[in-house]
Write a protein that holds these residues in place. Structure first.
Motif, PDB file in Angstrom:
ATOM      1  N   ILE A 124       0.813  -1.210   0.000  1.00  0.00           N
ATOM      2  CA  ILE A 124       0.000   0.000   0.000  1.00  0.00           C
ATOM      3  C   ILE A 124       0.848   1.262   0.000  1.00  0.00           C
ATOM      4  N   ASP A 125       2.084   1.166   0.501  1.00  0.00           N
ATOM      5  CA  ASP A 125       2.963   2.336   0.517  1.00  0.00           C
ATOM      6  C   ASP A 125       3.319   2.798  -0.886  1.00  0.00           C
ATOM      7  N   ALA A 126       3.081   1.975  -1.917  1.00  0.00           N
ATOM      8  CA  ALA A 126       3.368   2.385  -3.293  1.00  0.00           C
ATOM      9  C   ALA A 126       2.506   3.562  -3.715  1.00  0.00           C
ATOM     10  N   ILE A 127       1.306   3.678  -3.133  1.00  0.00           N
ATOM     11  CA  ILE A 127       0.427   4.794  -3.494  1.00  0.00           C
ATOM     12  C   ILE A 127       0.120   5.705  -2.313  1.00  0.00           C
ATOM     13  N   ALA A 128       0.426   5.284  -1.102  1.00  0.00           N
ATOM     14  CA  ALA A 128       0.011   6.040   0.083  1.00  0.00           C
ATOM     15  C   ALA A 128       1.201   6.512   0.903  1.00  0.00           C
ATOM     16  N   LEU A 129       2.283   6.881   0.244  1.00  0.00           N
ATOM     17  CA  LEU A 129       3.432   7.415   0.965  1.00  0.00           C
ATOM     18  C   LEU A 129       3.112   8.731   1.636  1.00  0.00           C
ATOM     19  N   GLU A 130       3.779   8.988   2.753  1.00  0.00           N
ATOM     20  CA  GLU A 130       3.663  10.286   3.404  1.00  0.00           C
ATOM     21  C   GLU A 130       4.017  11.382   2.403  1.00  0.00           C
ATOM     22  N   ARG A 131       3.386  12.550   2.542  1.00  0.00           N
ATOM     23  CA  ARG A 131       3.494  13.617   1.536  1.00  0.00           C
ATOM     24  C   ARG A 131       4.936  13.942   1.147  1.00  0.00           C
ATOM     25  N   ARG A 132       5.827  13.950   2.087  1.00  0.00           N
ATOM     26  CA  ARG A 132       7.205  14.340   1.791  1.00  0.00           C
ATOM     27  C   ARG A 132       7.930  13.307   0.940  1.00  0.00           C
ATOM     28  N   TYR A 133       7.359  12.099   0.828  1.00  0.00           N
ATOM     29  CA  TYR A 133       7.976  11.074   0.000  1.00  0.00           C
ATOM     30  C   TYR A 133       7.258  10.899  -1.341  1.00  0.00           C
ATOM     31  N   LEU A 144       3.744   5.556   5.607  1.00  0.00           N
ATOM     32  CA  LEU A 144       2.387   5.810   5.121  1.00  0.00           C
ATOM     33  C   LEU A 144       1.911   7.220   5.454  1.00  0.00           C
ATOM     34  N   ASP A 145       1.131   7.769   4.533  1.00  0.00           N
ATOM     35  CA  ASP A 145       0.507   9.065   4.755  1.00  0.00           C
ATOM     36  C   ASP A 145      -0.512   8.949   5.893  1.00  0.00           C
ATOM     37  N   TYR A 146      -0.546   9.958   6.754  1.00  0.00           N
ATOM     38  CA  TYR A 146      -1.414   9.895   7.933  1.00  0.00           C
ATOM     39  C   TYR A 146      -2.889   9.786   7.535  1.00  0.00           C
ATOM     40  N   ALA A 147      -3.278  10.441   6.451  1.00  0.00           N
ATOM     41  CA  ALA A 147      -4.690  10.416   6.043  1.00  0.00           C
ATOM     42  C   ALA A 147      -5.155   8.983   5.784  1.00  0.00           C
ATOM     43  N   ILE A 148      -4.291   8.180   5.166  1.00  0.00           N
ATOM     44  CA  ILE A 148      -4.634   6.776   4.923  1.00  0.00           C
ATOM     45  C   ILE A 148      -4.499   5.967   6.206  1.00  0.00           C
ATOM     46  N   ARG A 149      -3.393   6.171   6.904  1.00  0.00           N
ATOM     47  CA  ARG A 149      -3.128   5.347   8.092  1.00  0.00           C
ATOM     48  C   ARG A 149      -4.204   5.533   9.155  1.00  0.00           C
ATOM     49  N   SER A 150      -4.744   6.730   9.258  1.00  0.00           N
ATOM     50  CA  SER A 150      -5.762   6.994  10.280  1.00  0.00           C
ATOM     51  C   SER A 150      -7.069   6.259  10.011  1.00  0.00           C
ATOM     52  N   ARG A 151      -7.264   5.772   8.780  1.00  0.00           N
ATOM     53  CA  ARG A 151      -8.504   5.056   8.445  1.00  0.00           C
ATOM     54  C   ARG A 151      -8.500   3.621   8.958  1.00  0.00           C
TER      55      ARG A 151
END
Length: 371
Positions: free
Chosen positions: A223-232, A271-278
């Motif tokens: 999932i990190d392929a599309i949901a990386l934290e913004r800075r990445y 992972l981006d927080y927006a995704i991880r928080s879900r």
């Protein structure tokens, strides 16, 4: 068909008044190009592929702002291709009004996500260790079997994380096999298309198919392929529209009862927080301890085509820090091939020592994976 409708004569002020008067605004509109009516003079309908989402939205809203849309209805182009039909493949929420804030996606001609049943004969017992993950999976099992018992407290979005080869994919497959439910297993990298909108269209199609064939488990690996934290994000390119589509589906704007989303990653910290928080729960898959390594060894020995004459205790000790997949693929398989190449009738300590030595050439220490 070419006559303008009453909606098209509305002024912007009238449209705003209509929508503000207890009307529901369309948040997301997904269109499927259908073509010209049978009675049209055109011999063949063209293939529509939208390569510029923003430009198409401007073009579409100029015609359709103020339209009330519902799922499966048709709307028609009246500009470049008069009477060309689009079917509403999805609309969030249903029976709502298109506004200038509506996000509009067009499915690519070849966009088709089919839900399949895994054919692999994997069961829960095949996953060694990982008791916490198994416990959560059993809860998912109970929900899919008797959803009425949960009364709105159902498991929905779960994150599996841990070292590669620790059983994340196997457990998702086992869940589907044990319950005989649909499972769609995809790698997130496959969602990154050549054109803007490709990935988001596939996400919405994926969930639409899941709702049609529920109960369904959606398993998204890497999932990190599309949901990386913004800075990445620069590492993957612009995948914002894919992330937004996934967020919309995971939030459950549509009725996602009996649809479970399981995502997997080797490194949750990226992972981006927006995704991880879900995710309601994050479940770690740990490397096998000595007891688990022994069980993994014994399970694999059952199918090895040669006799095993090596020191079991030494094997368990020397494979500390290895995943279950490492033990099978990097050690046992290499040792087996060495023994076969030397025309042996059994695998001995020398074969195992050789395989472990070879595996360590590219072996990554587990404590470096999440630093």
């Amino acid at each position: 068909m070419k006559n303008r409708t009453q909606n098209q004569y509305m002024t912007d002020q009238q449209i705003r008044q209509q929508i503000s008067s207890n009307r529901i605004e369309t948040k997301l509109l997904v269109l499927k190009p259908v073509g010209y009516p049978v009675e049209s003079n055109f011999i063949e309908s063209p293939q529509i592929e939208v390569t510029n989402k923003e430009l198409f939205e401007l073009y579409a809203k100029e015609q359709w702002v103020g339209y009330k849309v519902h799922k499966n209805m048709y709307i028609f182009d009246q500009k470049l291709m008069p009477d060309f039909a689009f079917q509403v493949a999805d609309v969030r929420p249903d029976n709502s009004y298109i506004t200038n804030n509506t996000s509009i996606l067009v499915l690519a001609p070849d966009t088709k996500v089919e839900l399949i049943k895994t054919q692999r004969n994997i069961k829960f017992d095949d996953v060694i260790g990982q008791e916490k993950a198994k416990a959560k999976t059993r809860i998912i099992s109970k929900y899919l079997e008797e959803p009425e018992k949960f009364n709105g407290w159902a498991p929905k979005n779960i994150l599996f994380y841990g070292m590669p080869g620790t059983g994340k994919t196997m457990l998702a497959q086992a869940l589907a096999n044990e319950l005989h439910v649909n499972i769609q297993m995809i790698k997130a990298t496959s969602l990154i298309g050549n054109h803007v909108g490709d990935g988001s269209s596939q996400i919405h199609e994926l969930y639409e198919q899941a709702r049609m064939k529920r109960p369904t488990v959606i398993f998204i690996d890497e999932i990190d392929a599309i949901a990386l934290e913004r800075r990445y994000q620069s590492l993957r390119g612009d995948v914002t529209e894919i992330v937004n589509a996934l967020l919309t589906e995971m939030d459950g704007i549509e009725n996602n009862d009996n649809v479970i989303t399981i995502c997997a990653t080797n490194n949750p910290s990226l992972l981006d927080y927006a995704i991880r928080s879900r995710f309601e729960e994050e479940i770690e898959f740990t490397l096998p301890d000595a007891k688990d390594r022994l069980e993994i060894l014994n399970k694999n020995i059952e199918t090895i085509p040669l006799e095993c004459r090596f020191n079991i205790d030494s094997f368990v000790e020397n494979t500390k820090g290895y995943s279950g997949r490492d033990i099978k693929e990097k050690v046992l398989k290499t040792a087996l091939h060495k023994a076969i190449s030397e025309s042996k009738e059994f695998i001995d300590n020398g074969d195992i020592d050789y395989a472990i030595k070879e595996s360590k050439k590219d072996f990554i220490k587990p404590d470096t994976m999440f630093s």
